[in-house]
Design an enzyme around this catalytic site. Structure first.
Site: not given
Ligand code: UT7
Length: 319
Positions: A113, A246, A276
């Site tokens: 990215c 980005h 993204n």
């Molecule tokens: O170029 C660089 C590219 N990457 C990035 O910029 C990513 C940076 N990180 C992020 O944007 C965030 O960490 C995410 C958006 C990817 C995730 O957000 P988060 O608040 O860190 O969520 P998490 O991974 O801690 O997941 C929280 C919950 C989990 O459920 P439980 O275990 O709490 O029951 C996940 O299973 O959200 C669940 N979850 C979803 N729920 C609905 C994960 N993906 C999804 C989804 N829809 N698509």
């Protein structure tokens, strides 16, 4: 000092637009989850027959038209991508052929990215040294083909697209400062482990990401590198007309803007509609801001971004 100046920009998005609600019909997710966590509402997905070089060539044609530069005048093509058409040759050479030209050097850069900033920086060095006069720089990716559509934590985040700029030499303004970094010790946070070997794909061919690990690293390093590039140029936060980040996550972008003391109306934001698009995200946002008239000549633009496991950087452009 002669620097690379932007002569024209162009971009291309595949026709198919997929909303969060569309995804929620196919997997266990919701518009509410995706919107609050990332700011993403929709993404464009390439058609089956479309290749990265197709997206890149269309963006390049539009940038050349905007710059009023003929393909024959281009003496270097640098293309940033993580999703090349094939293992070799470089997608840049395929784009060169599709533009109907040959002979000038053309190569790809891989910084995920952050790739567009690496490509711009490389092009600037060629122009500063006199090795090139007019350079076509492209960021293009089809991430929809390297995400696991069974993994809701990654697949909802990405989209496909391409953006391009035509650069020329200028005695005033242009790319006035740049800071690039990389640290491979963070590979485990964001990578795609597959490789081709002895006729087989070895390892998983899908993006692997520790979302929270990436988030924390991005917030910290993007603020630091924005400060460093301003410092290099002898400018302050108040001198920035537009932040062109980005486009991965609205919350990461807001954090950088807050650090710089910029309100969100000084930020070109496309993550809602594009998601993204990896190397394409910054040139797509740049082109959107220029074409709708927000970005005008003489303004100072701060471009910044971070990519897989990890490469990151920031560039200051006096447009
Ligand atoms: O170029 C660089 C590219 N990457 C990035 O910029 C990513 C940076 N990180 C992020 O944007 C965030 O960490 C995410 C958006 C990817 C995730 O957000 P988060 O608040 O860190 O969520 P998490 O991974 O801690 O997941 C929280 C919950 C989990 O459920 P439980 O275990 O709490 O029951 C996940 O299973 O959200 C669940 N979850 C979803 N729920 C609905 C994960 N993906 C999804 C989804 N829809 N698509």
């Amino acid at each position: 000092m002669r620097n690379a100046q932007i002569l024209g920009t162009g971009s291309y998005l595949p026709a198919t637009r997929v909303t969060n609600d569309d995804l929620a019909q196919r997997m266990d997710t919701s518009d509410e989850w995706i919107t609050t966590r990332t700011g993403i509402k929709a993404r464009h997905i390439a058609a089956e027959q479309e290749k990265t070089s197709d997206l890149a060539t269309e963006a390049a044609r539009r940038a050349l038209a905007a710059a009023r530069v003929l393909p024959e005048e281009i003496d270097l093509i640098v293309l940033a991508t993580t999703t090349p058409d094939m293992q070799f040759p470089a997608t840049a050479t395929i784009v060169q052929h599709k533009l109907g030209i040959s002979g000038c050097p053309a190569f790809d850069v891989q910084a995920v990215c952050a790739g567009f900033m690496y490509a711009l920086n490389t092009a600037n060095a060629y122009i500063q040294s006199g090795m090139a006069k007019k350079v076509l720089v492209i960021g293009a990716d089809i991430f929809s083909r390297i995400v696991d559509w069974e993994d809701r934590a990654t697949c909802v985040l990405f989209g496909d697209g391409a953006g391009a700029v035509v650069l020329g030499a200028s005695e005033q303004g242009g790319i006035i400062a740049s800071q690039l970094h990389a640290d491979g010790s963070y590979l485990h946070l964001l990578h795609l482990p597959a490789q081709m070997s002895e006729g087989q794909i070895c390892g998983s061919p899908f993006v692997k990401m520790d979302g929270q690990g990436v988030f924390k690293f991005a917030v910290k390093q993007l603020s630091a590198v924005a400060d460093a590039v301003l410092n290099q140029a002898g400018l302050s936060h108040a001198d920035i007309d537009w932040l062109i980040p980005h486009q991965a996550n609205r919350r990461i972008i807001e954090s950088t803007a807050k650090h710089l003391g910029l309100s969100m109306d000084k930020v070109i934001l496309t993550v809602d509609e594009h998601a993204n698009t990896s190397a394409a995200s910054i040139p797509l946002a740049l082109d959107a801001g220029i074409r709708d008239g927000r970005i005008v000549r003489g303004q100072k633009l701060l471009l910044e971004g971070i990519g897989g496991g990890f490469a990151w950087g920031a560039l200051l452009i006096e447009y």
